[in-house]
Design an enzyme around this catalytic site. Sequence first.
Site, PDB file in Angstrom:
ATOM      1  N   ASP A 119       1.028  -0.941   0.235  1.00 49.94           N
ATOM      2  CA  ASP A 119       0.357   0.113  -0.160  1.00 49.94           C
ATOM      3  C   ASP A 119       1.080   1.221   0.311  1.00 49.94           C
ATOM      4  O   ASP A 119       1.878   0.819   0.677  1.00 49.94           O
ATOM      5  CB  ASP A 119      -0.443   0.042   1.250  1.00 49.94           C
ATOM      6  CG  ASP A 119      -2.215   1.185   1.625  1.00 49.94           C
ATOM      7  OD1 ASP A 119      -2.187   1.761   0.469  1.00 49.94           O
ATOM      8  OD2 ASP A 119      -1.703   1.482   2.565  1.00 49.94           O
ATOM      9  N   LEU A 120       0.174   2.076  -0.660  1.00 48.38           N
ATOM     10  CA  LEU A 120       1.729   3.152  -0.322  1.00 48.38           C
ATOM     11  C   LEU A 120       0.898   4.519   1.129  1.00 48.38           C
ATOM     12  O   LEU A 120       1.759   4.546   1.635  1.00 48.38           O
ATOM     13  CB  LEU A 120       0.491   4.570  -1.453  1.00 48.38           C
ATOM     14  CG  LEU A 120       1.582   4.900  -1.252  1.00 48.38           C
ATOM     15  CD1 LEU A 120       3.067   5.817  -1.995  1.00 48.38           C
ATOM     16  CD2 LEU A 120       0.894   6.898  -2.888  1.00 48.38           C
ATOM     17  N   ASP A 121      -0.261   4.845   1.140  1.00 50.07           N
ATOM     18  CA  ASP A 121      -0.092   6.404   1.935  1.00 50.07           C
ATOM     19  C   ASP A 121      -0.050   5.580   3.525  1.00 50.07           C
ATOM     20  O   ASP A 121      -1.056   4.588   3.271  1.00 50.07           O
ATOM     21  CB  ASP A 121      -1.701   6.756   2.307  1.00 50.07           C
ATOM     22  CG  ASP A 121      -1.588   7.569   0.728  1.00 50.07           C
ATOM     23  OD1 ASP A 121      -0.800   8.489   0.928  1.00 50.07           O
ATOM     24  OD2 ASP A 121      -2.402   7.423  -0.311  1.00 50.07           O
ATOM     25  N   THR A 132       1.335  10.356   3.860  1.00 48.65           N
ATOM     26  CA  THR A 132       0.677  11.181   3.466  1.00 48.65           C
ATOM     27  C   THR A 132      -0.185  11.734   3.981  1.00 48.65           C
ATOM     28  O   THR A 132      -0.951  12.762   3.776  1.00 48.65           O
ATOM     29  CB  THR A 132       0.198  11.352   1.506  1.00 48.65           C
ATOM     30  OG1 THR A 132       0.537   9.424   1.528  1.00 48.65           O
ATOM     31  CG2 THR A 132       1.225  11.305   0.833  1.00 48.65           C
ATOM     32  N   LYS A 172      -8.679   6.412   5.961  1.00 48.32           N
ATOM     33  CA  LYS A 172      -7.821   5.731   5.035  1.00 48.32           C
ATOM     34  C   LYS A 172      -7.874   4.902   4.922  1.00 48.32           C
ATOM     35  O   LYS A 172      -8.880   3.870   4.823  1.00 48.32           O
ATOM     36  CB  LYS A 172      -6.815   4.887   6.536  1.00 48.32           C
ATOM     37  CG  LYS A 172      -6.251   6.254   7.702  1.00 48.32           C
ATOM     38  CD  LYS A 172      -4.820   5.365   8.530  1.00 48.32           C
ATOM     39  CE  LYS A 172      -4.110   6.319   9.271  1.00 48.32           C
ATOM     40  NZ  LYS A 172      -3.050   5.823  10.549  1.00 48.32           N
ATOM     41  N   GLY A 173      -7.059   4.351   3.983  1.00 47.20           N
ATOM     42  CA  GLY A 173      -7.612   3.772   2.881  1.00 47.20           C
ATOM     43  C   GLY A 173      -8.828   4.041   1.606  1.00 47.20           C
ATOM     44  O   GLY A 173      -9.895   2.791   0.624  1.00 47.20           O
ATOM     45  N   ARG A 175     -10.884   8.614  -2.750  1.00 55.34           N
ATOM     46  CA  ARG A 175     -11.336  10.333  -2.231  1.00 55.34           C
ATOM     47  C   ARG A 175     -12.900  10.549  -2.384  1.00 55.34           C
ATOM     48  O   ARG A 175     -13.055  11.480  -1.349  1.00 55.34           O
ATOM     49  CB  ARG A 175     -10.783  10.927  -3.430  1.00 55.34           C
ATOM     50  CG  ARG A 175     -10.954  12.586  -3.994  1.00 55.34           C
ATOM     51  CD  ARG A 175     -10.196  13.239  -4.720  1.00 55.34           C
ATOM     52  NE  ARG A 175      -8.838  12.606  -5.278  1.00 55.34           N
ATOM     53  CZ  ARG A 175      -7.803  12.925  -6.306  1.00 55.34           C
ATOM     54  NH1 ARG A 175      -8.751  13.725  -7.339  1.00 55.34           N
ATOM     55  NH2 ARG A 175      -6.943  12.410  -6.725  1.00 55.34           N
ATOM     56  N   SER A 177      -2.592   0.792  -4.472  1.00 57.62           N
ATOM     57  CA  SER A 177      -3.315   1.528  -3.455  1.00 57.62           C
ATOM     58  C   SER A 177      -4.539   2.535  -4.225  1.00 57.62           C
ATOM     59  O   SER A 177      -4.833   2.135  -5.174  1.00 57.62           O
ATOM     60  CB  SER A 177      -1.975   2.605  -3.504  1.00 57.62           C
ATOM     61  OG  SER A 177      -2.493   3.904  -3.295  1.00 57.62           O
ATOM     62  N   ALA A 178      -5.668   3.448  -3.244  1.00 58.61           N
ATOM     63  CA  ALA A 178      -7.051   3.757  -3.605  1.00 58.61           C
ATOM     64  C   ALA A 178      -6.300   4.709  -3.571  1.00 58.61           C
ATOM     65  O   ALA A 178      -7.258   5.963  -4.828  1.00 58.61           O
ATOM     66  CB  ALA A 178      -6.905   3.476  -2.613  1.00 58.61           C
ATOM     67  N   SER A 179      -5.277   5.688  -3.509  1.00 54.65           N
ATOM     68  CA  SER A 179      -4.882   6.844  -4.502  1.00 54.65           C
ATOM     69  C   SER A 179      -4.791   6.909  -5.737  1.00 54.65           C
ATOM     70  O   SER A 179      -4.033   5.803  -6.877  1.00 54.65           O
ATOM     71  CB  SER A 179      -3.668   7.482  -4.165  1.00 54.65           C
ATOM     72  OG  SER A 179      -3.363   8.491  -4.554  1.00 54.65           O
ATOM     73  N   ASN A 198      -3.734   9.452  -7.182  1.00 51.98           N
ATOM     74  CA  ASN A 198      -1.553  10.034  -7.025  1.00 51.98           C
ATOM     75  C   ASN A 198      -0.663   9.641  -6.856  1.00 51.98           C
ATOM     76  O   ASN A 198       0.520   9.958  -6.549  1.00 51.98           O
ATOM     77  CB  ASN A 198      -1.874  11.302  -5.988  1.00 51.98           C
ATOM     78  CG  ASN A 198      -2.853  12.373  -6.249  1.00 51.98           C
ATOM     79  OD1 ASN A 198      -2.886  12.903  -7.307  1.00 51.98           O
ATOM     80  ND2 ASN A 198      -3.710  12.428  -5.190  1.00 51.98           N
ATOM     81  N   LYS A 211     -11.347  -0.851  -1.438  1.00 54.16           N
ATOM     82  CA  LYS A 211     -11.222  -2.012  -0.865  1.00 54.16           C
ATOM     83  C   LYS A 211     -12.383  -1.866   0.427  1.00 54.16           C
ATOM     84  O   LYS A 211     -12.864  -0.704   0.668  1.00 54.16           O
ATOM     85  CB  LYS A 211      -9.478  -1.688  -0.071  1.00 54.16           C
ATOM     86  CG  LYS A 211      -8.726  -1.542  -0.605  1.00 54.16           C
ATOM     87  CD  LYS A 211      -7.167  -1.673  -0.224  1.00 54.16           C
ATOM     88  CE  LYS A 211      -5.973  -1.398  -0.877  1.00 54.16           C
ATOM     89  NZ  LYS A 211      -4.614  -0.370  -0.771  1.00 54.16           N
ATOM     90  N   GLU A 223      -0.007  -3.394   4.505  1.00 53.41           N
ATOM     91  CA  GLU A 223      -1.083  -2.458   5.065  1.00 53.41           C
ATOM     92  C   GLU A 223      -1.107  -1.023   6.284  1.00 53.41           C
ATOM     93  O   GLU A 223      -0.952  -1.907   7.118  1.00 53.41           O
ATOM     94  CB  GLU A 223      -2.677  -3.498   4.140  1.00 53.41           C
ATOM     95  CG  GLU A 223      -3.040  -3.125   3.418  1.00 53.41           C
ATOM     96  CD  GLU A 223      -3.557  -1.465   3.410  1.00 53.41           C
ATOM     97  OE1 GLU A 223      -3.579  -0.668   3.565  1.00 53.41           O
ATOM     98  OE2 GLU A 223      -3.839  -1.925   2.159  1.00 53.41           O
ATOM     99  N   ASP A 224      -2.157  -0.551   6.022  1.00 54.90           N
ATOM    100  CA  ASP A 224      -1.824  -0.150   7.436  1.00 54.90           C
ATOM    101  C   ASP A 224      -3.527   0.572   7.566  1.00 54.90           C
ATOM    102  O   ASP A 224      -3.757   1.444   8.188  1.00 54.90           O
ATOM    103  CB  ASP A 224      -1.272   1.242   7.559  1.00 54.90           C
ATOM    104  CG  ASP A 224      -2.123   2.663   5.944  1.00 54.90           C
ATOM    105  OD1 ASP A 224      -2.288   1.979   5.326  1.00 54.90           O
ATOM    106  OD2 ASP A 224      -2.287   3.648   6.802  1.00 54.90           O
TER     107      ASP A 224
HETATM  108  C1  G6P Z   1      -5.502   6.370   0.552  1.00 55.48           C
HETATM  109  C2  G6P Z   1      -5.573   7.054   1.812  1.00 55.48           C
HETATM  110  C3  G6P Z   1      -6.607   7.507   1.405  1.00 55.48           C
HETATM  111  C4  G6P Z   1      -7.061   8.000   0.684  1.00 55.48           C
HETATM  112  C5  G6P Z   1      -7.191   7.527  -0.459  1.00 55.48           C
HETATM  113  C6  G6P Z   1      -7.602   8.307  -2.396  1.00 55.48           C
HETATM  114  O1  G6P Z   1      -6.175   4.716   0.154  1.00 55.48           O
HETATM  115  O2  G6P Z   1      -5.243   6.356   2.283  1.00 55.48           O
HETATM  116  O3  G6P Z   1      -7.317   8.646   2.613  1.00 55.48           O
HETATM  117  O4  G6P Z   1      -7.987   8.789   0.379  1.00 55.48           O
HETATM  118  O5  G6P Z   1      -5.932   6.664  -1.290  1.00 55.48           O
HETATM  119  O6  G6P Z   1      -6.150   9.589  -2.822  1.00 55.48           O
HETATM  120  P1  G6P Z   1      -6.036  10.326  -3.827  1.00 55.48           P
HETATM  121  O7  G6P Z   1      -5.346  10.679  -3.533  1.00 55.48           O
HETATM  122  O8  G6P Z   1      -6.872   9.301  -5.304  1.00 55.48           O
HETATM  123  O9  G6P Z   1      -7.077  11.537  -3.453  1.00 55.48           O
HETATM  124 MG    MG Z   2      -2.770   3.425   3.770  1.00 56.69          MG
END
Ligand code: G6P
Ligand code: MG
Length: 218
Positions: free
Chosen positions: A9-11, A17, A45-46, A49, A114-116, A118, A145, A169-170
């Site tokens: 996982d990233l964040d 972040t 977390k996880g 957006r 990752s769900a991000s 970014n 997730k 994972e966190d």
């Molecule tokens: C991760 C973080 C979440 C965040 C999600 C989407 O899972 O833990 O807090 O909302 O990514 O991130 P983004 O960068 O796409 O807004």
């Molecule tokens: Mg995370």
Amino acid sequence: MKKVGFIFDLDGVIVDTAKYHYLAWRKLANELGFEFTKEQNELFKGVSRKRCLEILLDIGSVEATQEQFDTWMVEKNVDYLAYIEKMDASEILPDVTRVLKFLKSKNIPIALGSASKNARPILEKVDLLPYFDSIVDGNNVTKAKPDPEVFLIAANNLGVEASSCVVFEDAVAGIQAANAASMVSIGIGDAHILSEANHNFNDFTEMSDDFLGSLIKK
Ligand code: G6P
Ligand code: MG
């Protein structure tokens, strides 16, 4: 020996972040006239957006038109990206690079899950992009997730059976996603919160090369 793969996982696992997500969400909440606490930020977390904004508006009891909702999604991300822009390798969490180097030295394929949306620019900013054989992020998935989709795509991209993958994972939802994918789940953070994980560590400094080696030999 079976081919194994590792998925990060990233964040909250590679970089912290969550603090930048928090500052950007808090700014929006304050603009909309309410407070947003660090404790409430734990719920994010996880979480995608879009879902985060839905929860935020619930917290503030704010009704939004679709247009406002879309505008606030963009605004939060613009603010978040301003923080990301200033990131560098000093923000990599302790011993993450040691673990990545150890896995690379054993020729283990590595993916990001990752769900991000970014994820790629963040890995670029902290100079970790070259370690990853595959990046699966919020741009590649349709189900968030705890659905295992993100990790199953990552396993497929690595050419490794799901049951032979290890996930770091966190977030509770991330551990549940890894378990649902029949992967070995490793919680990074509070063991009480991440009690569903197969193994728990506060951070990577607690994880020995011997432990990593034992996961590879399975
Ligand atoms: C991760 C973080 C979440 C965040 C999600 C989407 O899972 O833990 O807090 O909302 O990514 O991130 P983004 O960068 O796409 O807004
Ligand atoms: Mg995370």
